[in-house]
Design a protein around this motif. Sequence first.
Motif, short mmCIF file in Angstrom:
data_model
loop_
_atom_site.label_atom_id
_atom_site.label_comp_id
_atom_site.label_asym_id
_atom_site.label_seq_id
_atom_site.Cartn_x
_atom_site.Cartn_y
_atom_site.Cartn_z
N ILE A 46 0.86 -1.19 0.00
CA ILE A 46 0.00 0.00 0.00
C ILE A 46 0.89 1.23 0.00
O ILE A 46 1.75 1.38 0.87
N LYS A 47 0.70 2.09 -1.02
CA LYS A 47 1.47 3.35 -1.08
C LYS A 47 0.48 4.51 -1.13
O LYS A 47 -0.58 4.38 -1.73
N GLY A 48 0.88 5.63 -0.55
CA GLY A 48 0.03 6.83 -0.64
C GLY A 48 -1.21 6.71 0.25
O GLY A 48 -1.33 5.79 1.06
N ASN A 49 -2.14 7.65 0.09
CA ASN A 49 -3.34 7.69 0.94
C ASN A 49 -4.39 6.70 0.45
O ASN A 49 -4.90 6.82 -0.67
N VAL A 50 -4.73 5.77 1.35
CA VAL A 50 -5.71 4.76 0.98
C VAL A 50 -6.77 4.71 2.08
O VAL A 50 -6.44 4.75 3.27
N MET A 51 -8.03 4.67 1.68
CA MET A 51 -9.14 4.65 2.62
C MET A 51 -9.89 3.31 2.41
O MET A 51 -10.37 3.06 1.29
N VAL A 52 -9.95 2.49 3.45
CA VAL A 52 -10.58 1.17 3.29
C VAL A 52 -11.65 1.00 4.36
O VAL A 52 -11.39 1.18 5.55
N GLY A 53 -12.85 0.65 3.93
CA GLY A 53 -13.99 0.53 4.83
C GLY A 53 -14.01 -0.79 5.58
O GLY A 53 -13.27 -1.74 5.24
N LYS A 54 -14.93 -0.90 6.56
CA LYS A 54 -14.95 -2.11 7.40
C LYS A 54 -15.51 -3.30 6.61
O LYS A 54 -16.31 -3.14 5.69
N GLY A 55 -15.00 -4.47 7.01
CA GLY A 55 -15.44 -5.71 6.36
C GLY A 55 -14.77 -5.97 5.03
O GLY A 55 -15.08 -6.96 4.36
N THR A 56 -13.86 -5.11 4.61
CA THR A 56 -13.17 -5.30 3.32
C THR A 56 -11.85 -6.04 3.56
O THR A 56 -11.11 -5.72 4.48
N THR A 57 -11.59 -7.04 2.70
CA THR A 57 -10.35 -7.82 2.82
C THR A 57 -9.45 -7.53 1.63
O THR A 57 -9.89 -7.60 0.48
N ILE A 58 -8.20 -7.20 1.95
CA ILE A 58 -7.20 -7.01 0.88
C ILE A 58 -6.29 -8.24 0.94
O ILE A 58 -5.56 -8.43 1.91
N ARG A 59 -6.39 -9.06 -0.08
CA ARG A 59 -5.67 -10.34 -0.06
C ARG A 59 -4.22 -10.19 -0.47
O ARG A 59 -3.83 -9.22 -1.14
N LYS A 60 -3.46 -11.20 -0.08
CA LYS A 60 -2.04 -11.36 -0.42
C LYS A 60 -1.77 -11.06 -1.91
O LYS A 60 -2.54 -11.50 -2.78
N GLY A 61 -0.70 -10.29 -2.17
CA GLY A 61 -0.30 -10.07 -3.56
C GLY A 61 -0.96 -8.85 -4.21
O GLY A 61 -0.67 -8.52 -5.36
N VAL A 62 -1.84 -8.16 -3.47
CA VAL A 62 -2.51 -6.98 -4.04
C VAL A 62 -1.63 -5.74 -3.84
O VAL A 62 -0.97 -5.60 -2.81
N THR A 63 -1.64 -4.84 -4.83
CA THR A 63 -0.94 -3.55 -4.69
C THR A 63 -1.96 -2.43 -4.82
O THR A 63 -2.79 -2.44 -5.74
N ILE A 64 -1.91 -1.49 -3.88
CA ILE A 64 -2.81 -0.32 -3.95
C ILE A 64 -1.96 0.93 -3.89
O ILE A 64 -1.18 1.11 -2.94
N GLU A 65 -2.13 1.76 -4.90
CA GLU A 65 -1.35 3.00 -4.95
C GLU A 65 -2.33 4.17 -4.84
O GLU A 65 -3.09 4.45 -5.77
N GLY A 66 -2.33 4.84 -3.67
CA GLY A 66 -3.30 5.91 -3.43
C GLY A 66 -3.07 7.13 -4.30
O GLY A 66 -2.03 7.23 -4.95
N PRO A 67 -4.03 8.05 -4.31
CA PRO A 67 -5.24 7.94 -3.50
C PRO A 67 -6.26 6.96 -4.08
O PRO A 67 -6.58 7.02 -5.26
N VAL A 68 -6.73 6.10 -3.16
CA VAL A 68 -7.75 5.11 -3.52
C VAL A 68 -8.71 5.00 -2.35
O VAL A 68 -8.28 4.98 -1.20
N ILE A 69 -10.02 4.92 -2.64
CA ILE A 69 -10.99 4.60 -1.59
C ILE A 69 -11.66 3.28 -1.95
O ILE A 69 -11.99 3.06 -3.13
N ILE A 70 -11.80 2.43 -0.96
CA ILE A 70 -12.52 1.16 -1.14
C ILE A 70 -13.59 1.12 -0.05
O ILE A 70 -13.30 1.37 1.13
N GLY A 71 -14.81 0.82 -0.43
CA GLY A 71 -15.94 0.84 0.51
C GLY A 71 -15.91 -0.36 1.45
O GLY A 71 -14.87 -0.97 1.69
N GLU A 72 -17.11 -0.72 1.94
CA GLU A 72 -17.22 -1.79 2.93
C GLU A 72 -17.49 -3.13 2.24
O GLU A 72 -18.08 -3.18 1.16
N ASN A 73 -17.08 -4.19 2.95
CA ASN A 73 -17.40 -5.57 2.53
C ASN A 73 -16.97 -5.91 1.11
O ASN A 73 -17.71 -6.56 0.37
#
Length: 354
Positions: free
Chosen positions: A253-280
């Motif tokens: 995870i790089k930069g500003n990332v917003m992740v809601g409750k109940g959300t799973t980020i699995r092994k091997g994922v890359t997130i480069e902010g700014p990114v928002i991900i909601g719930e579940n």
Amino acid sequence: MKGIILHGGFGTRLRPFTYTRPKQLLPIANVPMSQCGLNSLKNAGINDIAIIIGGENSYKVKDYYGNGEKFGVKITYVEQDYPKGISHAIGLCQDFVDTDKFAVFLGDNILLKDISQSVKDFEKGDEAARILLCEVSNPSQFGVAQLSSDGSLVKIVEKPKNPPTNLAVIGIYFLTTSIFEVIANLKPSWRNELEITDALQVLLESKQKISYDVITHYWKDTGTPSDIIDANKILLSQMEPYFFGIREDQVIIKGNVMVGKGTTIRKGVTIEGPVIIGENCIIGDGAYLGPNTSIGNNCKINSCSINNSIVMDGCEISCGLKISESIISYNTTIKSNSPKNTIFTLGEDNKILL
Ligand code: G1P
């Protein structure tokens, strides 16, 4: 002071999204764009707000905002049978406004500026109206203001072919009840609408004072998909990061990332902010998200790369594709075994199997 939010219109330039919901409900950074106006009014101390709705999907506006309690305001709904222009919509609010001064916010305008000072100045001033102006490179697409050498407002004209200045009139207006008599006598424009700019021009011609503030902050009238993608990028860049989900090992995870409750980020994922991900949501299988990307609630994103895009609630994307500059509406499924680069503009409930 009271507030009015315009939530009607056809939103033709935003089809297919607007076939199934009013454009002002389309999410930017995971929040309906009209909430920008509501928050702005509320932050300026305006809690008594009318929302003007129209069209067969307008019940979705009522479903979302309800009586306003959840948002800390009181909401009254005013129905417009057909979109006949901003002045027409305002004219329908005469009973709601009563004798107060009021602020009108177009529900498709995003403004990153606190309007509290303009509200305060207007409340204590004696002018008939106050407007906000913003320098733009394409003034012909907006209402445009002309100023005299001493800086006073001399003319306001709607979408002029030869704009006298590059000062666009923003879709936020501070008005007094004097506008109602003007609206009652207004004639429709070439586009068959009762224009707010024409009403303001009548005030000027009758020697009533209109004051203005020039805004240098980000402002966007979100008429098209690329406007929405641009506003999404800007709103995301303003957000503070948070993480209420579950993060497995070997996630980058790089930069500003917003992740809601109940959300799973699995092994091997890359997130480069700014990114928002909601719930579940479940983000997995080596997916790459960002930058400038919003993913709604209840989405499953696998083995693909998404940047500069908006994915709304309930989508499932598992396709090996590189998705850029795209808006993917509610409950869309995209599955593919043959990776390609692509751009999507998809309404609700699509299923794409490539
Ligand atoms: C409307 C107003 C225009 C104003 C603009 C701001 O335009 O008529 O004067 O500059 O909103 O968003 P419309 O969106 O109806 O083309």
